[in-house]
Design a protein around this motif. Structure first.
Motif, PDB file in Angstrom:
ATOM      1  N   PRO A  91       0.828  -1.209   0.000  1.00 21.92           N
ATOM      2  CA  PRO A  91       0.000   0.000   0.000  1.00 21.92           C
ATOM      3  C   PRO A  91       0.865   1.263   0.000  1.00 21.92           C
ATOM      4  N   SER A  92       0.268   2.418  -0.112  1.00 22.74           N
ATOM      5  CA  SER A  92       1.039   3.667  -0.060  1.00 22.74           C
ATOM      6  C   SER A  92       1.346   4.037   1.389  1.00 22.74           C
ATOM      7  N   THR A  93       0.468   3.638   2.312  1.00 26.36           N
ATOM      8  CA  THR A  93       0.696   3.848   3.745  1.00 26.36           C
ATOM      9  C   THR A  93       0.320   2.573   4.480  1.00 26.36           C
ATOM     10  N   LEU A  94       1.142   2.189   5.462  1.00 27.87           N
ATOM     11  CA  LEU A  94       0.890   0.981   6.242  1.00 27.87           C
ATOM     12  C   LEU A  94       1.193   1.282   7.694  1.00 27.87           C
ATOM     13  N   SER A  95       0.175   1.120   8.546  1.00 27.23           N
ATOM     14  CA  SER A  95       0.347   1.356   9.978  1.00 27.23           C
ATOM     15  C   SER A  95       0.176   0.034  10.708  1.00 27.23           C
ATOM     16  N   VAL A  96       1.194  -0.361  11.480  1.00 24.82           N
ATOM     17  CA  VAL A  96       1.122  -1.627  12.227  1.00 24.82           C
ATOM     18  C   VAL A  96       1.554  -1.390  13.666  1.00 24.82           C
ATOM     19  N   GLN A  97       1.075  -2.258  14.541  1.00 24.88           N
ATOM     20  CA  GLN A  97       1.476  -2.196  15.946  1.00 24.88           C
ATOM     21  C   GLN A  97       2.897  -2.735  16.099  1.00 24.88           C
ATOM     22  N   GLU A  98       3.646  -2.112  16.985  1.00 23.99           N
ATOM     23  CA  GLU A  98       4.992  -2.587  17.282  1.00 23.99           C
ATOM     24  C   GLU A  98       4.945  -4.071  17.640  1.00 23.99           C
ATOM     25  N   GLY A  99       5.834  -4.843  17.010  1.00 22.15           N
ATOM     26  CA  GLY A  99       5.881  -6.276  17.264  1.00 22.15           C
ATOM     27  C   GLY A  99       5.141  -7.101  16.224  1.00 22.15           C
ATOM     28  N   ASP A 100       4.219  -6.454  15.488  1.00 21.61           N
ATOM     29  CA  ASP A 100       3.499  -7.153  14.424  1.00 21.61           C
ATOM     30  C   ASP A 100       4.344  -7.192  13.153  1.00 21.61           C
ATOM     31  N   SER A 101       3.841  -7.918  12.152  1.00 23.10           N
ATOM     32  CA  SER A 101       4.542  -8.017  10.862  1.00 23.10           C
ATOM     33  C   SER A 101       3.980  -7.005   9.870  1.00 23.10           C
ATOM     34  N   ALA A 102       4.817  -6.631   8.911  1.00 24.30           N
ATOM     35  CA  ALA A 102       4.417  -5.720   7.838  1.00 24.30           C
ATOM     36  C   ALA A 102       4.776  -6.363   6.508  1.00 24.30           C
ATOM     37  N   VAL A 103       3.878  -6.224   5.535  1.00 23.52           N
ATOM     38  CA  VAL A 103       4.114  -6.772   4.193  1.00 23.52           C
ATOM     39  C   VAL A 103       3.851  -5.680   3.157  1.00 23.52           C
ATOM     40  N   ALA A 135      25.405  -1.181 -17.108  1.00 16.91           N
ATOM     41  CA  ALA A 135      24.838  -0.469 -15.957  1.00 16.91           C
ATOM     42  C   ALA A 135      23.532   0.162 -16.401  1.00 16.91           C
ATOM     43  N   ASP A 136      22.460  -0.207 -15.744  1.00 17.91           N
ATOM     44  CA  ASP A 136      21.160   0.397 -16.006  1.00 17.91           C
ATOM     45  C   ASP A 136      20.631   0.942 -14.699  1.00 17.91           C
ATOM     46  N   GLY A 137      19.862   2.016 -14.789  1.00 12.43           N
ATOM     47  CA  GLY A 137      19.319   2.580 -13.565  1.00 12.43           C
ATOM     48  C   GLY A 137      18.165   1.748 -13.045  1.00 12.43           C
ATOM     49  N   LEU A 138      17.721   2.111 -11.860  1.00 17.51           N
ATOM     50  CA  LEU A 138      16.596   1.444 -11.202  1.00 17.51           C
ATOM     51  C   LEU A 138      15.294   2.165 -11.519  1.00 17.51           C
ATOM     52  N   THR A 139      14.225   1.380 -11.688  1.00 17.75           N
ATOM     53  CA  THR A 139      12.872   1.926 -11.746  1.00 17.75           C
ATOM     54  C   THR A 139      12.218   1.640 -10.400  1.00 17.75           C
ATOM     55  N   PHE A 140      11.782   2.685  -9.732  1.00 15.20           N
ATOM     56  CA  PHE A 140      11.244   2.560  -8.381  1.00 15.20           C
ATOM     57  C   PHE A 140       9.724   2.512  -8.376  1.00 15.20           C
ATOM     58  N   GLY A 141       9.167   1.814  -7.379  1.00 13.00           N
ATOM     59  CA  GLY A 141       7.754   1.949  -7.064  1.00 13.00           C
ATOM     60  C   GLY A 141       7.517   3.287  -6.372  1.00 13.00           C
ATOM     61  N   LYS A 142       6.255   3.628  -6.142  1.00 11.53           N
ATOM     62  CA  LYS A 142       5.912   4.936  -5.587  1.00 11.53           C
ATOM     63  C   LYS A 142       6.219   5.074  -4.095  1.00 11.53           C
ATOM     64  N   GLY A 143       6.510   3.984  -3.427  1.00 16.53           N
ATOM     65  CA  GLY A 143       6.886   4.042  -2.023  1.00 16.53           C
ATOM     66  C   GLY A 143       5.752   3.691  -1.077  1.00 16.53           C
ATOM     67  N   THR A 144       6.129   3.148   0.093  1.00 15.52           N
ATOM     68  CA  THR A 144       5.189   2.834   1.159  1.00 15.52           C
ATOM     69  C   THR A 144       5.669   3.501   2.436  1.00 15.52           C
ATOM     70  N   HIS A 145       4.809   4.333   3.020  1.00 15.15           N
ATOM     71  CA  HIS A 145       5.140   4.970   4.290  1.00 15.15           C
ATOM     72  C   HIS A 145       4.732   4.008   5.407  1.00 15.15           C
ATOM     73  N   LEU A 146       5.706   3.392   6.050  1.00 15.44           N
ATOM     74  CA  LEU A 146       5.452   2.441   7.125  1.00 15.44           C
ATOM     75  C   LEU A 146       5.503   3.167   8.470  1.00 15.44           C
ATOM     76  N   ILE A 147       4.409   3.038   9.208  1.00 18.88           N
ATOM     77  CA  ILE A 147       4.302   3.682  10.523  1.00 18.88           C
ATOM     78  C   ILE A 147       4.180   2.587  11.571  1.00 18.88           C
ATOM     79  N   ILE A 148       5.074   2.583  12.538  1.00 16.06           N
ATOM     80  CA  ILE A 148       5.023   1.592  13.614  1.00 16.06           C
ATOM     81  C   ILE A 148       4.414   2.272  14.841  1.00 16.06           C
ATOM     82  N   GLN A 149       3.245   1.796  15.237  1.00 17.06           N
ATOM     83  CA  GLN A 149       2.533   2.372  16.384  1.00 17.06           C
ATOM     84  C   GLN A 149       3.041   1.724  17.669  1.00 17.06           C
ATOM     85  N   PRO A 150       3.407   2.527  18.686  1.00 14.68           N
ATOM     86  CA  PRO A 150       3.931   1.944  19.945  1.00 14.68           C
ATOM     87  C   PRO A 150       2.834   1.247  20.734  1.00 14.68           C
TER      88      PRO A 150
END
Lengths: 113, 114
Positions: free
Chosen positions: B8-20, B99-114
């Motif tokens: 996803p573009s943003t992913l919020s998970v609890q500390e200790g949980d897994s993120a994919v 040598a070829d450059g990299l094509t990037f995905g748009k990014g995922t902002h991962l937020i770890i909630q305490p």
């Protein structure tokens, strides 16, 4: 050591100025890259140098002029930029061939006023 | 040219949980798939990569899987910690003799909630 050093860290320039960004690596990498990254976007490839020769230019406007003086250094010369060119400019380096891990510098935050 | 989709573009998970985080690529010639972590004000940092002759790779709490047939690859982070909070980018390229450059995905902002 996997360090790529970019200078300066921040740069503010007017639209009539000429400035240069510098990048240095001492990992013996023979491929070096310039990327541009706008806020909240991914890096976008600008130029690739292979064995100190320009091998890829991603249709970048001529106001950006890259230079690779030797195998450790990469410059990006800037002239007559526009405000929309404000971005984080990232340098990266890698080996040639299949072992292609690319290491990035911290970037130069450029603001065109 | 290559096109990389990332979710996803943003992913919020609890500390200790897994993120994919999942990515798909379009060019069947791509054979090298790195993942980068970018913290605020810093350049992207390579955290793990995988080549097309391998289906899975692990490094401590981080793993990457690749399905060449479906053109999917994923990043798995287990036992997440506050310092895992960052933007994660997947990328793809053809890694041959040049040598070829990299094509990037748009990014995922991962937020770890305490």
């Amino acid at each position: 050591d996997t360090e790529v050093t970019q200078t300066p860290k921040h740069l503010v320039m007017g639209m009539t100025n000429k400035k240069s960004l510098k990048c240095e690596q001492h990992m013996g990498h023979r491929a070096m890259y310039w990327y541009k990254q706008k806020a909240k976007k991914p890096p976008e490839l600008m130029f690739v140098y292979s064995y100190e020769k320009l091998s890829i230019n991603e249709s970048v406007p001529s106001r950006f002029s890259p230079e690779c003086p030797n195998s450790s250094l990469l410059n990006l010369h800037l002239h007559a930029l526009q405000p929309e060119d404000s971005a984080l400019y990232l340098c990266a380096s890698s080996r040639m061939g299949p072992q292609r891990e690319a290491f990035f510098g911290q970037g130069t935050r450029l603001t065109v006023v | 040219g290559e096109n990389v989709e990332q979710h996803p573009s943003t992913l919020s998970v609890q500390e200790g949980d897994s993120a994919v985080i999942k990515c798909t690529y379009s060019d069947s010639a791509s054979n090298y798939f790195p993942w980068y972590k970018q913290e605020l004000g810093k350049g992207p940092q390579l955290i793990i990569d995988i080549r097309s002759n391998v289906g899975e790779k692990k490094d401590q709490r981080i793993a990457v899987t690749l399905n060449k047939t479906a053109k999917h690859f994923s990043l798995h982070i287990t036992e997440t910690q506050p310092e895992d909070s960052a933007v994660y980018f997947c990328a793809a390229t053809y890694s041959g003799g040049g040598a070829d450059g990299l094509t990037f995905g748009k990014g995922t902002h991962l937020i770890i909630q305490p």
